[in-house]
Design a protein around this motif. Structure first.
Motif, PDB file in Angstrom:
ATOM      1  N   ASN A   2       0.825  -1.364  -0.012  1.00 30.80           N
ATOM      2  CA  ASN A   2       0.029   0.043   0.078  1.00 30.80           C
ATOM      3  C   ASN A   2       0.783   1.102   0.032  1.00 30.80           C
ATOM      4  O   ASN A   2       1.312   1.554   0.907  1.00 30.80           O
ATOM      5  CB  ASN A   2      -0.900   0.059   1.332  1.00 30.80           C
ATOM      6  CG  ASN A   2      -1.669   1.313   1.239  1.00 30.80           C
ATOM      7  OD1 ASN A   2      -2.108   1.825   0.377  1.00 30.80           O
ATOM      8  ND2 ASN A   2      -2.376   1.738   2.453  1.00 30.80           N
ATOM      9  N   CYS A   5       0.697   3.921   2.685  1.00 31.00           N
ATOM     10  CA  CYS A   5       0.528   3.922   3.918  1.00 31.00           C
ATOM     11  C   CYS A   5       1.900   4.149   4.706  1.00 31.00           C
ATOM     12  O   CYS A   5       3.005   3.681   3.824  1.00 31.00           O
ATOM     13  CB  CYS A   5       0.045   2.524   4.226  1.00 31.00           C
ATOM     14  SG  CYS A   5      -0.313   2.008   6.045  1.00 31.00           S
ATOM     15  N   ASN A  10       2.030  -6.079   3.842  1.00 28.57           N
ATOM     16  CA  ASN A  10       1.086  -6.754   4.217  1.00 28.57           C
ATOM     17  C   ASN A  10       1.517  -8.003   3.639  1.00 28.57           C
ATOM     18  O   ASN A  10       2.294  -8.377   2.830  1.00 28.57           O
ATOM     19  CB  ASN A  10      -0.383  -6.310   3.513  1.00 28.57           C
ATOM     20  CG  ASN A  10      -0.644  -4.993   4.191  1.00 28.57           C
ATOM     21  OD1 ASN A  10      -1.419  -5.019   5.169  1.00 28.57           O
ATOM     22  ND2 ASN A  10      -0.268  -3.883   3.417  1.00 28.57           N
ATOM     23  N   GLN A  11       0.585  -9.124   4.266  1.00 25.93           N
ATOM     24  CA  GLN A  11       0.593 -10.713   3.621  1.00 25.93           C
ATOM     25  C   GLN A  11       0.098 -10.825   2.295  1.00 25.93           C
ATOM     26  O   GLN A  11      -0.606  -9.895   1.939  1.00 25.93           O
ATOM     27  CB  GLN A  11      -0.164 -11.526   4.745  1.00 25.93           C
ATOM     28  CG  GLN A  11       0.447 -11.234   6.142  1.00 25.93           C
ATOM     29  CD  GLN A  11       1.831 -11.750   6.339  1.00 25.93           C
ATOM     30  OE1 GLN A  11       2.374 -13.019   5.563  1.00 25.93           O
ATOM     31  NE2 GLN A  11       2.664 -11.336   7.212  1.00 25.93           N
ATOM     32  N   ASP A  14      -3.611 -10.600   2.083  1.00 31.74           N
ATOM     33  CA  ASP A  14      -4.446  -9.444   2.527  1.00 31.74           C
ATOM     34  C   ASP A  14      -4.998  -8.793   1.234  1.00 31.74           C
ATOM     35  O   ASP A  14      -4.173  -8.759   0.433  1.00 31.74           O
ATOM     36  CB  ASP A  14      -3.702  -8.725   3.325  1.00 31.74           C
ATOM     37  CG  ASP A  14      -3.327  -9.110   4.599  1.00 31.74           C
ATOM     38  OD1 ASP A  14      -4.048 -10.350   5.119  1.00 31.74           O
ATOM     39  OD2 ASP A  14      -2.204  -8.773   5.174  1.00 31.74           O
ATOM     40  N   TYR A  16      -6.626  -5.848   1.974  1.00 30.61           N
ATOM     41  CA  TYR A  16      -6.827  -4.461   2.442  1.00 30.61           C
ATOM     42  C   TYR A  16      -5.798  -4.517   3.470  1.00 30.61           C
ATOM     43  O   TYR A  16      -5.289  -5.517   4.092  1.00 30.61           O
ATOM     44  CB  TYR A  16      -8.240  -4.293   2.848  1.00 30.61           C
ATOM     45  CG  TYR A  16      -9.386  -4.347   2.117  1.00 30.61           C
ATOM     46  CD1 TYR A  16      -9.953  -3.322   1.317  1.00 30.61           C
ATOM     47  CD2 TYR A  16     -10.221  -5.650   1.734  1.00 30.61           C
ATOM     48  CE1 TYR A  16     -10.717  -3.569   0.612  1.00 30.61           C
ATOM     49  CE2 TYR A  16     -11.211  -5.495   1.002  1.00 30.61           C
ATOM     50  CZ  TYR A  16     -11.577  -4.676   0.346  1.00 30.61           C
ATOM     51  OH  TYR A  16     -12.510  -4.657  -0.674  1.00 30.61           O
ATOM     52  N   CYS A  17      -5.134  -3.206   3.334  1.00 31.12           N
ATOM     53  CA  CYS A  17      -3.959  -3.055   4.328  1.00 31.12           C
ATOM     54  C   CYS A  17      -4.447  -3.031   5.344  1.00 31.12           C
ATOM     55  O   CYS A  17      -5.442  -2.583   6.154  1.00 31.12           O
ATOM     56  CB  CYS A  17      -3.627  -1.444   3.962  1.00 31.12           C
ATOM     57  SG  CYS A  17      -2.232  -1.032   5.043  1.00 31.12           S
ATOM     58  N   GLN A  18      -3.707  -3.839   6.377  1.00 29.50           N
ATOM     59  CA  GLN A  18      -3.819  -4.196   7.831  1.00 29.50           C
ATOM     60  C   GLN A  18      -3.634  -2.824   8.627  1.00 29.50           C
ATOM     61  O   GLN A  18      -3.936  -3.042   9.834  1.00 29.50           O
ATOM     62  CB  GLN A  18      -3.018  -5.318   8.221  1.00 29.50           C
ATOM     63  CG  GLN A  18      -3.297  -6.787   7.475  1.00 29.50           C
ATOM     64  CD  GLN A  18      -4.754  -6.919   7.206  1.00 29.50           C
ATOM     65  OE1 GLN A  18      -5.495  -7.328   8.585  1.00 29.50           O
ATOM     66  NE2 GLN A  18      -5.444  -7.183   6.180  1.00 29.50           N
ATOM     67  N   SER A  19      -2.921  -1.917   8.117  1.00 28.63           N
ATOM     68  CA  SER A  19      -2.632  -0.712   8.944  1.00 28.63           C
ATOM     69  C   SER A  19      -3.822   0.457   8.744  1.00 28.63           C
ATOM     70  O   SER A  19      -4.322   0.990   9.673  1.00 28.63           O
ATOM     71  CB  SER A  19      -1.330  -0.133   8.421  1.00 28.63           C
ATOM     72  OG  SER A  19      -0.322  -0.947   8.776  1.00 28.63           O
ATOM     73  N   CYS A  20      -4.293   0.522   7.662  1.00 26.54           N
ATOM     74  CA  CYS A  20      -5.110   1.707   7.379  1.00 26.54           C
ATOM     75  C   CYS A  20      -6.359   1.362   6.731  1.00 26.54           C
ATOM     76  O   CYS A  20      -7.395   1.991   6.515  1.00 26.54           O
ATOM     77  CB  CYS A  20      -4.604   2.687   6.610  1.00 26.54           C
ATOM     78  SG  CYS A  20      -4.076   2.313   4.840  1.00 26.54           S
ATOM     79  N   GLY A  21      -6.301  -0.102   6.028  1.00 21.87           N
ATOM     80  CA  GLY A  21      -7.896  -0.325   5.739  1.00 21.87           C
ATOM     81  C   GLY A  21      -7.994  -0.287   3.968  1.00 21.87           C
ATOM     82  O   GLY A  21      -8.877  -0.611   3.392  1.00 21.87           O
TER      83      GLY A  21
END
Length: 644
Positions: A2, A5, A10-11, A14, A16-21
């Motif tokens: 991402n 961000c 991310n994995q 994933d 969507y970004c696990q930090s900001c969605g």
């Protein structure tokens, strides 16, 4: 990934970004898979990626930010970006510049995708191995200056030269200039629109810091500042913050070990505050380095035999491994970026130079020295004036023999008469490059030259495959390396019983000129009716024309006075030679090959993608022997003594 961000990794699973969605970007252009961030700079971020079109070859993706400048400014920047990226793409042939895989605009960002260089930048080398000594700095200059000579000739300025942007390639130790990012016009325009200075503090030249305007001498200043950092371990920005440009007068006091006075004088001139007081071209710096090496060689004559042998060995290795382009004793003193390096008037002794061959060269007389029966073919030679208007059409004849390759495929070899000619370009020639001189007389023995560039049908008949990007049996084979072209020659020689080979550089230019001394064999300029090149651009007063943007069938344009087709444009043509100084080049037309220090090979003639000035008879470039490009092909040569 991402990119927007602060924690972009991310994995793979994933969405969507696990930090900001935010929804994640897995691929750019459905081709480039982002792996991890490499860093960020004033204009954006850099990522390591894989190119799925190239079997997951690693590449570097540069994401340039340009939003929030307004729609008009954005359009200007995008247009400039596309033009400048196209210009950078033409630097592919230089083995010390990473290839440009792609450039595009997507989602509010501009992207450059370049070849990934396995190796280590010089800042890390400094940190791990300590400060560079004088010998190592000399080697650095001699390895990098030809790269600057090449990019400046193409009207490209790096603008961000520093140790982090100089890589030592792990495979061979050569220095690679990376992170061009944006070149002259794009950088200047973004700077004026966004109010941003392009370059790195401490390394950027004063004029670049003050106005954002850069020229070739600005890159040379940055190179000098980089040398200072590598010799001292001190970032020049830390000195500038305390002393301003006063540190330039006292740079020697920071040295970790002494250097020679000659090298010191060169660095003095690189590190001048006023641009007019600096070297104006990389050619001029190389010239001074060359003079120093010659003086050292001469001084060894007074040494005992053993010591002289050791120094000569060291100097020989240095001379052999570093020069990718010709150096001229006197280079252009102009401060104007548009002026090419040239020999100053009066520096060439032309009084002893022979007259060039007449435009009507002698007829070949090879039948008496060869058992091959020769046939005659007729053709018309077209000559144009400085505006590209046809001023003459002359009927001609040449002799040739036809080699049967099998399955109805043939190869025509044209008889070249022996003779003398002036190799290189005069100092007055428009768009002249520094490595084209000085002009010197060369005597060429009679030989045979391919009437056309080797075609895809001929390649496929001998090699059993067709690697070309622009498919067509009668189009020139391309996307092949020098090594592969040599293998073709070997296979054909074994099959035919004749010793086919690549031409020497001197043979190529002799055959291209065909008795002329003008920039092109057809006159003072070139047109799209005479050759396949980037004819949206002009040479001198010549016209623009239809830009085909790909190779075309061989023989589509009028031949030169020897009856050879497509010597200008279509595909650039590989020669036998490794690079050599014209001051030491053979004068008998033979190839000079020095693979102990430099395997890069000469390529001539320009191609479908090149500007018209690159297609001139005298232009010379180098390419790595294992690198295949869609712009490169070759034509065959055959010595008379091996033809029977």
């Amino acid at each position: 990934m991402n990119p927007d961000c602060e924690k972009p990794i991310n994995q793979d699973v994933d969405k969507y970004c696990q930090s900001c969605g935010t929804e994640l970007i897995f691929r750019l252009r459905n081709r480039f898979i982002i792996i991890q961030p490499l860093g960020r700079g004033g204009f954006g971020k850099t990522y390591l990626a894989e190119d799925t079109d190239k079997l997951k070859e690693k590449c570097v993706v540069k994401q340039l930010v340009y939003q929030a400048q307004g729609p008009t400014a954005n359009k200007v920047i995008i247009d400039l970006f596309m033009r400048e990226a196209e210009q950078l793409q033409q630097l592919w042939a230089n083995p010390q510049i990473p290839s440009l895989f792609a450039y595009f605009e997507e989602g509010g960002y501009l992207y450059l995708v370049q070849q990934y260089v396995e190796g280590q930048d010089l800042l890390k080398e400094l940190q791990e191995e300590g400060c560079f000594n004088g010998q190592k700095i000399e080697e650095l200059l001699k390895d990098l200056l030809p790269v600057f000579e090449a990019i400046h000739m193409r009207k490209v300025i790096h603008r961000d030269v520093k140790p982090e942007n100089i890589m030592r390639r792990g495979s061979d130790g050569r220095l690679i200039l990376i992170d061009f990012g944006v070149s002259k016009q794009l950088s200047k325009s973004i700077a004026s629109i966004a109010g941003t200075m392009v370059g790195s503090l401490g390394y950027a030249a004063p004029e670049q810091m003050e106005s954002g305007i850069a020229q070739p001498s600005s890159d040379l200043y940055s190179l000098g500042a980089s040398c200072f950092h590598l010799m001292t371990g001190i970032n020049p920005w830390s000195l500038w913050k305390m002393q301003g440009y006063g540190w330039l007068n006292e740079w020697r006091q920071h040295l970790q070990q002494p250097i020679g006075s000659e090298l010191g004088e060169i660095l003095d001139q690189l590190l001048q505050v006023q641009a007019k007081d600096r070297y104006q071209s990389a050619t001029a710096v190389l010239s001074d380095l060359d003079i120093q090496l010659k003086e050292k060689l001469q001084s060894t004559s007074q040494l005992p035999h053993r010591g002289r042998r050791q120094i000569l060995l060291w100097l020989g290795l240095g001379l052999g491994s570093v020069f990718a382009y010709e150096r001229i004793r006197n280079s252009s003193k102009s401060n104007d970026f548009e002026t090419e390096p040239s020999i100053e008037p009066g520096s060439e002794d032309l009084s002893s130079m022979p007259e060039p061959l007449s435009p009507d060269p002698p007829s070949p007389t090879l039948e008496s020295t060869s058992e091959i029966p020769l046939e005659t073919f007729s053709f018309e030679v077209v000559t144009v004036d400085i505006q590209g208007e046809v001023i003459d059409r002359i009927p001609k004849q040449s002799k040739f023999f036809r080699q049967d390759l099998g399955n109805g495929t043939t190869l025509d070899m044209v008889a070249m008469p022996g003779g003398k000619f002036l190799m290189g370009s005069p100092s007055s020639e428009l768009e002249r490059q520094g490595n084209e001189g000085p002009q010197h007389e060369v005597t060429v023995a009679a030989f045979y030259m391919g009437k056309y560039e080797v075609t895809q049908a001929q390649w496929e008949e001998i090699m059993g495959s067709n690697p070309s990007s622009f498919q067509g049996a009668n189009r020139p084979v391309e996307n092949i390396s020098w090594d592969e072209a040599v293998r073709f020659c070997q296979e054909l020689s074994q099959q035919s019983g004749k010793d086919y080979r690549l031409p020497s550089e001197a043979e190529w230019e002799y055959a291209c000129r065909a008795g002329t001394n003008t920039p092109f064999s057809n006159g003072e300029t070139i047109t799209s009716e005479l050759a396949n090149y980037k004819s949206s651009l002009t040479y001198g007063s010549g016209p623009t024309g239809y830009y085909r943007q790909q190779s075309v069938e061989v023989g589509s344009f009028p031949p030169n006075a020897f009856g050879l087709y497509d010597m200008h444009g279509n595909v650039s043509e590989l020669c036998q030679d490794t690079f050599q100084l014209y001051s030491t080049a053979p004068k008998d037309g033979s190839a000079r090959v020095n693979t102990e220090s430099n395997r890069n090979r000469i390529v001539r003639g320009g191609s479908w993608v090149h500007d018209p000035q690159i297609c001139r008879s005298a232009v010379r470039f180098v390419i790595s022997p294992d690198k295949g490009l869609t712009t490169n092909g070759f034509r065959l040569a055959l010595s008379v003594k091996f033809a029977s």
